[in-house]
Write a protein that holds these residues in place. Structure first.
Motif, PDB file in Angstrom:
ATOM      1  N   ASN A 108       0.877  -1.166   0.000  1.00  0.00           N
ATOM      2  CA  ASN A 108       0.000   0.000   0.000  1.00  0.00           C
ATOM      3  C   ASN A 108       0.913   1.212   0.000  1.00  0.00           C
ATOM      4  O   ASN A 108       1.395   1.640   1.037  1.00  0.00           O
ATOM      5  N   LEU A 109       1.135   1.746  -1.185  1.00  0.00           N
ATOM      6  CA  LEU A 109       2.143   2.786  -1.338  1.00  0.00           C
ATOM      7  C   LEU A 109       1.521   4.175  -1.411  1.00  0.00           C
ATOM      8  O   LEU A 109       0.509   4.371  -2.058  1.00  0.00           O
ATOM      9  N   SER A 110       2.149   5.112  -0.734  1.00  0.00           N
ATOM     10  CA  SER A 110       1.784   6.514  -0.886  1.00  0.00           C
ATOM     11  C   SER A 110       2.818   7.243  -1.729  1.00  0.00           C
ATOM     12  O   SER A 110       2.552   8.278  -2.302  1.00  0.00           O
ATOM     13  N   ASN A 111       4.032   6.676  -1.784  1.00  0.00           N
ATOM     14  CA  ASN A 111       5.064   7.182  -2.692  1.00  0.00           C
ATOM     15  C   ASN A 111       5.750   5.971  -3.323  1.00  0.00           C
ATOM     16  O   ASN A 111       5.316   4.849  -3.137  1.00  0.00           O
ATOM     17  N   ALA A 112       6.797   6.175  -4.048  1.00  0.00           N
ATOM     18  CA  ALA A 112       7.430   5.095  -4.806  1.00  0.00           C
ATOM     19  C   ALA A 112       8.340   4.212  -3.956  1.00  0.00           C
ATOM     20  O   ALA A 112       9.025   3.354  -4.478  1.00  0.00           O
ATOM     21  N   HIS A 113       8.328   4.398  -2.627  1.00  0.00           N
ATOM     22  CA  HIS A 113       9.220   3.648  -1.747  1.00  0.00           C
ATOM     23  C   HIS A 113       8.416   2.830  -0.748  1.00  0.00           C
ATOM     24  O   HIS A 113       7.348   3.243  -0.309  1.00  0.00           O
ATOM     25  N   LEU A 114       8.964   1.676  -0.384  1.00  0.00           N
ATOM     26  CA  LEU A 114       8.429   0.872   0.708  1.00  0.00           C
ATOM     27  C   LEU A 114       9.593   0.532   1.615  1.00  0.00           C
ATOM     28  O   LEU A 114      10.620   0.023   1.160  1.00  0.00           O
ATOM     29  N   LEU A 115       9.455   0.834   2.903  1.00  0.00           N
ATOM     30  CA  LEU A 115      10.507   0.570   3.880  1.00  0.00           C
ATOM     31  C   LEU A 115      10.126  -0.639   4.718  1.00  0.00           C
ATOM     32  O   LEU A 115       9.049  -0.679   5.309  1.00  0.00           O
ATOM     33  N   ILE A 116      11.013  -1.618   4.733  1.00  0.00           N
ATOM     34  CA  ILE A 116      10.870  -2.760   5.634  1.00  0.00           C
ATOM     35  C   ILE A 116      11.788  -2.462   6.811  1.00  0.00           C
ATOM     36  O   ILE A 116      13.006  -2.362   6.637  1.00  0.00           O
ATOM     37  N   PRO A 117      11.234  -2.289   8.012  1.00  0.00           N
ATOM     38  CA  PRO A 117      12.039  -1.839   9.151  1.00  0.00           C
ATOM     39  C   PRO A 117      13.179  -2.795   9.498  1.00  0.00           C
ATOM     40  O   PRO A 117      13.068  -4.012   9.341  1.00  0.00           O
ATOM     41  N   ASP A 118      14.253  -2.227   9.980  1.00  0.00           N
ATOM     42  CA  ASP A 118      15.452  -2.970  10.342  1.00  0.00           C
ATOM     43  C   ASP A 118      15.181  -3.973  11.460  1.00  0.00           C
ATOM     44  O   ASP A 118      15.779  -5.040  11.498  1.00  0.00           O
ATOM     45  N   LYS A 119      14.254  -3.654  12.363  1.00  0.00           N
ATOM     46  CA  LYS A 119      13.985  -4.540  13.495  1.00  0.00           C
ATOM     47  C   LYS A 119      13.294  -5.840  13.082  1.00  0.00           C
ATOM     48  O   LYS A 119      13.319  -6.809  13.824  1.00  0.00           O
ATOM     49  N   ARG A 120      12.702  -5.890  11.889  1.00  0.00           N
ATOM     50  CA  ARG A 120      12.041  -7.114  11.416  1.00  0.00           C
ATOM     51  C   ARG A 120      13.001  -8.061  10.711  1.00  0.00           C
ATOM     52  O   ARG A 120      12.664  -9.212  10.469  1.00  0.00           O
ATOM     53  N   LEU A 121      14.187  -7.580  10.362  1.00  0.00           N
ATOM     54  CA  LEU A 121      15.135  -8.372   9.581  1.00  0.00           C
ATOM     55  C   LEU A 121      16.365  -8.708  10.414  1.00  0.00           C
ATOM     56  O   LEU A 121      17.056  -7.819  10.885  1.00  0.00           O
ATOM     57  N   LEU A 122      16.628  -9.974  10.581  1.00  0.00           N
ATOM     58  CA  LEU A 122      17.844 -10.410  11.257  1.00  0.00           C
ATOM     59  C   LEU A 122      18.954 -10.551  10.226  1.00  0.00           C
ATOM     60  O   LEU A 122      18.696 -10.685   9.033  1.00  0.00           O
ATOM     61  N   ASP A 123      20.184 -10.518  10.691  1.00  0.00           N
ATOM     62  CA  ASP A 123      21.314 -10.701   9.787  1.00  0.00           C
ATOM     63  C   ASP A 123      21.275 -12.105   9.197  1.00  0.00           C
ATOM     64  O   ASP A 123      20.911 -13.063   9.870  1.00  0.00           O
ATOM     65  N   GLY A 124      21.638 -12.195   7.921  1.00  0.00           N
ATOM     66  CA  GLY A 124      21.671 -13.491   7.255  1.00  0.00           C
ATOM     67  C   GLY A 124      21.004 -13.419   5.895  1.00  0.00           C
ATOM     68  O   GLY A 124      20.705 -12.341   5.377  1.00  0.00           O
ATOM     69  N   ARG A 125      20.753 -14.574   5.324  1.00  0.00           N
ATOM     70  CA  ARG A 125      20.174 -14.652   3.980  1.00  0.00           C
ATOM     71  C   ARG A 125      18.656 -14.556   4.034  1.00  0.00           C
ATOM     72  O   ARG A 125      18.000 -15.191   4.850  1.00  0.00           O
ATOM     73  N   TRP A 126      18.106 -13.745   3.131  1.00  0.00           N
ATOM     74  CA  TRP A 126      16.661 -13.589   2.961  1.00  0.00           C
ATOM     75  C   TRP A 126      16.339 -13.746   1.479  1.00  0.00           C
ATOM     76  O   TRP A 126      17.046 -13.219   0.626  1.00  0.00           O
ATOM     77  N   ASP A 127      15.263 -14.451   1.176  1.00  0.00           N
ATOM     78  CA  ASP A 127      14.734 -14.521  -0.180  1.00  0.00           C
ATOM     79  C   ASP A 127      13.520 -13.607  -0.223  1.00  0.00           C
ATOM     80  O   ASP A 127      12.572 -13.786   0.547  1.00  0.00           O
ATOM     81  N   ILE A 128      13.552 -12.628  -1.123  1.00  0.00           N
ATOM     82  CA  ILE A 128      12.477 -11.649  -1.238  1.00  0.00           C
ATOM     83  C   ILE A 128      11.703 -11.928  -2.511  1.00  0.00           C
ATOM     84  O   ILE A 128      12.277 -12.083  -3.583  1.00  0.00           O
ATOM     85  N   LYS A 129      10.391 -11.984  -2.371  1.00  0.00           N
ATOM     86  CA  LYS A 129       9.502 -12.190  -3.516  1.00  0.00           C
ATOM     87  C   LYS A 129       8.492 -11.043  -3.506  1.00  0.00           C
ATOM     88  O   LYS A 129       7.690 -10.925  -2.590  1.00  0.00           O
ATOM     89  N   ILE A 130       8.579 -10.193  -4.524  1.00  0.00           N
ATOM     90  CA  ILE A 130       7.693  -9.043  -4.622  1.00  0.00           C
ATOM     91  C   ILE A 130       6.746  -9.295  -5.791  1.00  0.00           C
ATOM     92  O   ILE A 130       7.177  -9.377  -6.935  1.00  0.00           O
ATOM     93  N   SER A 131       5.484  -9.457  -5.487  1.00  0.00           N
ATOM     94  CA  SER A 131       4.495  -9.659  -6.549  1.00  0.00           C
ATOM     95  C   SER A 131       3.507  -8.503  -6.485  1.00  0.00           C
ATOM     96  O   SER A 131       2.995  -8.168  -5.424  1.00  0.00           O
ATOM     97  N   TRP A 132       3.269  -7.879  -7.634  1.00  0.00           N
ATOM     98  CA  TRP A 132       2.348  -6.759  -7.676  1.00  0.00           C
ATOM     99  C   TRP A 132       1.570  -6.784  -8.979  1.00  0.00           C
ATOM    100  O   TRP A 132       1.931  -7.468  -9.928  1.00  0.00           O
TER     101      TRP A 132
END
Length: 147
Positions: A108-132
């Motif tokens: 749900n975007l109000s501008n062209a950016h989406l921020l995923i907060p640092d506190k939700r992401l631990l160090d290490g490998r993440w697979d990101i899947k963005i479907s829109w």
């Protein structure tokens, strides 16, 4: 009592079989060796894979998103030619090492950016899947990052 060579062979076979059975039972009961499939409905997801291929091709042709790490977290930036009010979809973050850390975010975007907060992401490998979806056309971008 004196043990002859035939008895010694039988005792060594029994010892070896007991040793192997001990480790088989121990590993089958250990939770660290419990590996699950990536998805619960694996075969259903496999049938829908062609839709993902088409959506990924759409995203590659129209311009991919940029993903950058900042001090506040992970920033997803859509190309400027997209009207942000018409973008609907979700961001799925998958942690290969621990399925309890996986989560989804709605786009749900109000501008062209989406921020995923640092506190939700631990160090290490993440697979990101963005479907829109934009103007009735599906898009998909997948990336693996080390956070």
């Amino acid at each position: 009592m004196k043990i002859n060579w035939g008895t010694a062979i039988v005792i060594s076979f029994i010892g070896f079989i007991s040793f192997i059975l001990f480790f088989v039972i121990r590993m089958s009961m250990d939770n660290r060796a419990n590996h699950d499939l990536v998805t619960e409905e694996y075969y259903k997801a496999e049938l829908e894979y062609q839709n993902e291929i088409d959506a990924a091709a759409n995203a590659a042709n129209k311009g991919n998103l940029s993903i950058k790490r900042t001090s506040q977290g992970l920033v997803l930036t859509f190309p400027t030619y997209y009207s942000t009010e018409k973008i609907k979809g979700k961001v799925s973050l998958y942690r290969p090492s621990n399925k309890h850390l996986d989560f989804d975010l709605a786009l749900n975007l109000s501008n062209a950016h989406l921020l995923i907060p640092d506190k939700r992401l631990l160090d290490g490998r993440w697979d990101i899947k963005i479907s829109w979806e934009y103007e009735g056309e599906a898009y998909l971008q997948k990336e693996s990052i080390i956070y």
